[in-house]
Design a protein around this motif. Sequence first.
Motif, PDB file in Angstrom:
ATOM      1  N   ILE A 180       6.777  -0.740 -10.198  1.00  0.00           N
ATOM      2  CA  ILE A 180       6.368   0.509 -10.823  1.00  0.00           C
ATOM      3  C   ILE A 180       6.645   1.628  -9.829  1.00  0.00           C
ATOM      4  O   ILE A 180       6.628   1.411  -8.620  1.00  0.00           O
ATOM      5  CB  ILE A 180       4.877   0.499 -11.231  1.00  0.00           C
ATOM      6  CG1 ILE A 180       3.990   0.018 -10.068  1.00  0.00           C
ATOM      7  CG2 ILE A 180       4.657  -0.370 -12.451  1.00  0.00           C
ATOM      8  CD1 ILE A 180       2.504  -0.005 -10.389  1.00  0.00           C
ATOM      9  N   ALA A 181       6.910   2.816 -10.336  1.00  0.00           N
ATOM     10  CA  ALA A 181       7.259   3.922  -9.439  1.00  0.00           C
ATOM     11  C   ALA A 181       6.852   5.245 -10.047  1.00  0.00           C
ATOM     12  O   ALA A 181       6.726   5.388 -11.267  1.00  0.00           O
ATOM     13  CB  ALA A 181       8.768   3.923  -9.157  1.00  0.00           C
ATOM     14  N   ILE A 182       6.642   6.220  -9.171  1.00  0.00           N
ATOM     15  CA  ILE A 182       6.344   7.587  -9.591  1.00  0.00           C
ATOM     16  C   ILE A 182       7.209   8.525  -8.766  1.00  0.00           C
ATOM     17  O   ILE A 182       7.416   8.305  -7.572  1.00  0.00           O
ATOM     18  CB  ILE A 182       4.838   7.897  -9.410  1.00  0.00           C
ATOM     19  CG1 ILE A 182       4.510   9.294  -9.908  1.00  0.00           C
ATOM     20  CG2 ILE A 182       4.391   7.708  -7.971  1.00  0.00           C
ATOM     21  CD1 ILE A 182       3.026   9.546 -10.045  1.00  0.00           C
ATOM     22  N   ASP A 183       7.739   9.556  -9.417  1.00  0.00           N
ATOM     23  CA  ASP A 183       8.641  10.468  -8.710  1.00  0.00           C
ATOM     24  C   ASP A 183       8.001  11.840  -8.493  1.00  0.00           C
ATOM     25  O   ASP A 183       6.825  12.071  -8.826  1.00  0.00           O
ATOM     26  CB  ASP A 183       9.987  10.593  -9.440  1.00  0.00           C
ATOM     27  CG  ASP A 183       9.855  11.124 -10.870  1.00  0.00           C
ATOM     28  OD1 ASP A 183       8.899  11.887 -11.134  1.00  0.00           O
ATOM     29  OD2 ASP A 183      10.717  10.793 -11.712  1.00  0.00           O
ATOM     30  N   ASN A 184       8.775  12.743  -7.951  1.00  0.00           N
ATOM     31  CA  ASN A 184       8.286  14.059  -7.559  1.00  0.00           C
ATOM     32  C   ASN A 184       7.778  14.882  -8.738  1.00  0.00           C
ATOM     33  O   ASN A 184       6.937  15.764  -8.585  1.00  0.00           O
ATOM     34  CB  ASN A 184       9.409  14.825  -6.845  1.00  0.00           C
ATOM     35  CG  ASN A 184       8.942  16.138  -6.259  1.00  0.00           C
ATOM     36  OD1 ASN A 184       7.990  16.177  -5.499  1.00  0.00           O
ATOM     37  ND2 ASN A 184       9.621  17.213  -6.625  1.00  0.00           N
ATOM     38  N   ASP A 185       8.275  14.596  -9.936  1.00  0.00           N
ATOM     39  CA  ASP A 185       7.874  15.337 -11.132  1.00  0.00           C
ATOM     40  C   ASP A 185       6.675  14.713 -11.840  1.00  0.00           C
ATOM     41  O   ASP A 185       6.269  15.187 -12.910  1.00  0.00           O
ATOM     42  CB  ASP A 185       9.048  15.431 -12.110  1.00  0.00           C
ATOM     43  CG  ASP A 185      10.212  16.223 -11.537  1.00  0.00           C
ATOM     44  OD1 ASP A 185       9.946  17.230 -10.847  1.00  0.00           O
ATOM     45  OD2 ASP A 185      11.371  15.841 -11.772  1.00  0.00           O
ATOM     46  N   GLY A 186       6.136  13.656 -11.264  1.00  0.00           N
ATOM     47  CA  GLY A 186       5.001  12.995 -11.887  1.00  0.00           C
ATOM     48  C   GLY A 186       5.375  12.028 -12.983  1.00  0.00           C
ATOM     49  O   GLY A 186       4.504  11.475 -13.663  1.00  0.00           O
ATOM     50  N   ASN A 187       6.685  11.797 -13.167  1.00  0.00           N
ATOM     51  CA  ASN A 187       7.118  10.795 -14.140  1.00  0.00           C
ATOM     52  C   ASN A 187       6.980   9.408 -13.531  1.00  0.00           C
ATOM     53  O   ASN A 187       7.152   9.228 -12.318  1.00  0.00           O
ATOM     54  CB  ASN A 187       8.574  11.037 -14.537  1.00  0.00           C
ATOM     55  CG  ASN A 187       8.754  12.364 -15.242  1.00  0.00           C
ATOM     56  OD1 ASN A 187       8.019  12.692 -16.171  1.00  0.00           O
ATOM     57  ND2 ASN A 187       9.720  13.153 -14.795  1.00  0.00           N
ATOM     58  N   VAL A 188       6.700   8.432 -14.364  1.00  0.00           N
ATOM     59  CA  VAL A 188       6.532   7.064 -13.894  1.00  0.00           C
ATOM     60  C   VAL A 188       7.472   6.139 -14.656  1.00  0.00           C
ATOM     61  O   VAL A 188       7.959   6.463 -15.743  1.00  0.00           O
ATOM     62  CB  VAL A 188       5.073   6.578 -14.059  1.00  0.00           C
ATOM     63  CG1 VAL A 188       4.151   7.305 -13.112  1.00  0.00           C
ATOM     64  CG2 VAL A 188       4.599   6.731 -15.506  1.00  0.00           C
ATOM     65  N   ALA A 189       7.707   4.979 -14.079  1.00  0.00           N
ATOM     66  CA  ALA A 189       8.528   3.961 -14.717  1.00  0.00           C
ATOM     67  C   ALA A 189       7.981   2.604 -14.333  1.00  0.00           C
ATOM     68  O   ALA A 189       7.326   2.440 -13.295  1.00  0.00           O
ATOM     69  CB  ALA A 189       9.989   4.083 -14.288  1.00  0.00           C
ATOM     70  N   ALA A 190       8.236   1.624 -15.176  1.00  0.00           N
ATOM     71  CA  ALA A 190       7.798   0.259 -14.925  1.00  0.00           C
ATOM     72  C   ALA A 190       8.874  -0.702 -15.388  1.00  0.00           C
ATOM     73  O   ALA A 190       9.556  -0.448 -16.387  1.00  0.00           O
ATOM     74  CB  ALA A 190       6.477  -0.028 -15.656  1.00  0.00           C
ATOM     75  N   ILE A 286      -0.189   1.929 -11.771  1.00  0.00           N
ATOM     76  CA  ILE A 286      -0.295   3.272 -11.206  1.00  0.00           C
ATOM     77  C   ILE A 286      -1.048   4.138 -12.213  1.00  0.00           C
ATOM     78  O   ILE A 286      -0.712   4.161 -13.404  1.00  0.00           O
ATOM     79  CB  ILE A 286       1.082   3.905 -10.929  1.00  0.00           C
ATOM     80  CG1 ILE A 286       1.735   3.300  -9.683  1.00  0.00           C
ATOM     81  CG2 ILE A 286       0.952   5.412 -10.738  1.00  0.00           C
ATOM     82  CD1 ILE A 286       3.142   3.821  -9.427  1.00  0.00           C
ATOM     83  N   ASP A 287      -2.067   4.832 -11.737  1.00  0.00           N
ATOM     84  CA  ASP A 287      -2.816   5.793 -12.549  1.00  0.00           C
ATOM     85  C   ASP A 287      -2.805   7.110 -11.769  1.00  0.00           C
ATOM     86  O   ASP A 287      -3.388   7.193 -10.688  1.00  0.00           O
ATOM     87  CB  ASP A 287      -4.243   5.290 -12.768  1.00  0.00           C
ATOM     88  CG  ASP A 287      -5.040   6.218 -13.665  1.00  0.00           C
ATOM     89  OD1 ASP A 287      -4.720   6.288 -14.863  1.00  0.00           O
ATOM     90  OD2 ASP A 287      -5.981   6.862 -13.163  1.00  0.00           O
ATOM     91  N   TYR A 288      -2.136   8.141 -12.303  1.00  0.00           N
ATOM     92  CA  TYR A 288      -1.832   9.334 -11.493  1.00  0.00           C
ATOM     93  C   TYR A 288      -2.068  10.621 -12.269  1.00  0.00           C
ATOM     94  O   TYR A 288      -1.751  10.714 -13.467  1.00  0.00           O
ATOM     95  CB  TYR A 288      -0.379   9.267 -11.046  1.00  0.00           C
ATOM     96  CG  TYR A 288       0.100  10.457 -10.252  1.00  0.00           C
ATOM     97  CD1 TYR A 288      -0.338  10.683  -8.955  1.00  0.00           C
ATOM     98  CD2 TYR A 288       1.004  11.352 -10.810  1.00  0.00           C
ATOM     99  CE1 TYR A 288       0.112  11.775  -8.220  1.00  0.00           C
ATOM    100  CE2 TYR A 288       1.466  12.448 -10.085  1.00  0.00           C
ATOM    101  CZ  TYR A 288       1.011  12.651  -8.792  1.00  0.00           C
ATOM    102  OH  TYR A 288       1.462  13.730  -8.070  1.00  0.00           O
ATOM    103  N   ASN A 289      -2.626  11.626 -11.575  1.00  0.00           N
ATOM    104  CA  ASN A 289      -2.842  12.956 -12.136  1.00  0.00           C
ATOM    105  C   ASN A 289      -1.954  13.959 -11.393  1.00  0.00           C
ATOM    106  O   ASN A 289      -2.130  14.179 -10.190  1.00  0.00           O
ATOM    107  CB  ASN A 289      -4.320  13.353 -11.998  1.00  0.00           C
ATOM    108  CG  ASN A 289      -4.645  14.643 -12.725  1.00  0.00           C
ATOM    109  OD1 ASN A 289      -4.020  15.669 -12.514  1.00  0.00           O
ATOM    110  ND2 ASN A 289      -5.647  14.587 -13.599  1.00  0.00           N
ATOM    111  N   SER A 290      -0.998  14.544 -12.097  1.00  0.00           N
ATOM    112  CA  SER A 290      -0.032  15.441 -11.451  1.00  0.00           C
ATOM    113  C   SER A 290      -0.646  16.788 -11.080  1.00  0.00           C
ATOM    114  O   SER A 290      -0.091  17.505 -10.239  1.00  0.00           O
ATOM    115  CB  SER A 290       1.182  15.649 -12.364  1.00  0.00           C
ATOM    116  OG  SER A 290       0.779  16.176 -13.618  1.00  0.00           O
TER     117      SER A 290
END
Length: 344
Positions: A180-190, A286-290
């Motif tokens: 799983i990953a998160i990028d600079n724009d707050g987008n995620v992928a799995a 991943i649980d993330y708040n941009s």
Amino acid sequence: MGLVVVHTGAGNFVNEENYKVLCKKACRVATELLDAGGSAVDACEKAITILEDSCHTNAGFGSNLTWDRKVECEAGIMDSKSTNFGACTCVSNVKNPISLARKICDKQSSLFHFGRIPPILLSSDGASEFAKETGITLVTMDQLISKKASNTYNYYRSKINEFERMNLIEVGPLDTVGAIAIDNDGNVAAGCSSGGIVLKLSGRVGQAACYGAGCWSQKVDNHSTAVCTTGNGEYLIKTLLAREISCELLNCDCPTTKLNQVFNEKFLKSPLLPPSQEYYGGCLVIDYNSDTNRGDLLWAHTTKMLCLAYKSSKMKTSKFIASSLPDPNQAGNKVIVSGIPFSL
């Protein structure tokens, strides 16, 4: 800027060092890609290709062999930015199935000629032909069989001949891979990739290729979640565990408590699963708040162990974790949930 997390499957591991070196390398290379401006789905794919290329995992090269001694790989990937999902299954001549799944995922963004709807999932010869058409080099099936996979096949076949019942054999690591990953724009992928269970029937499809079961990623306003799973594929498919976890985390105050609740209520105690069984499963989350640039990295498993690693752009080196149940005798019946907060 970003974060990458990988796992090498849930199970009973003999040599953690092999997985430690591999996981840390996958995180490092994928994070470098994020730092160079790559997207979350780019990083996710890159990390998994490194895991697939190792002889120590059950994905790509080194995949478990079917009952009739063939390789049948599968993989799936989901991008929160586009909401696209792509997967392949029963593939015997593609070195990196996750890259084929990525190609299928990307093609979801536009219709084919004459308004034809692009596929989400391709299998067998159709998947191989699509791979060839999109520039993926095909290999022979023998090139995907590692010495470890061959030895594992011979061992379990001999045990089947001896005992004649699969449930008398202690099944080894379910060493599929995921990221799983998160990028600079707050987008995620799995994403996830697997060679399937040992001695599986030819044509069997596991959770890695199934929408909502093997992986899930979504972004709702400022809130992003990404999940990849590992374990008994049939049970993960019936419970759509990846999607269930992601959706539940979008509306909760404590991600760790919610993950524990979901694993217990919608997996271990799910009315969709056969009673009186041992349910082996695991996940990365991943649980993330941009808005705050803060989030939680979580993992859970009902197996004896789950090997994982993570690295953010702020970290100099990857961190490896070999998570284990406090009581190994409770494997298949009890979940352990852990996590750490992070900021980007």
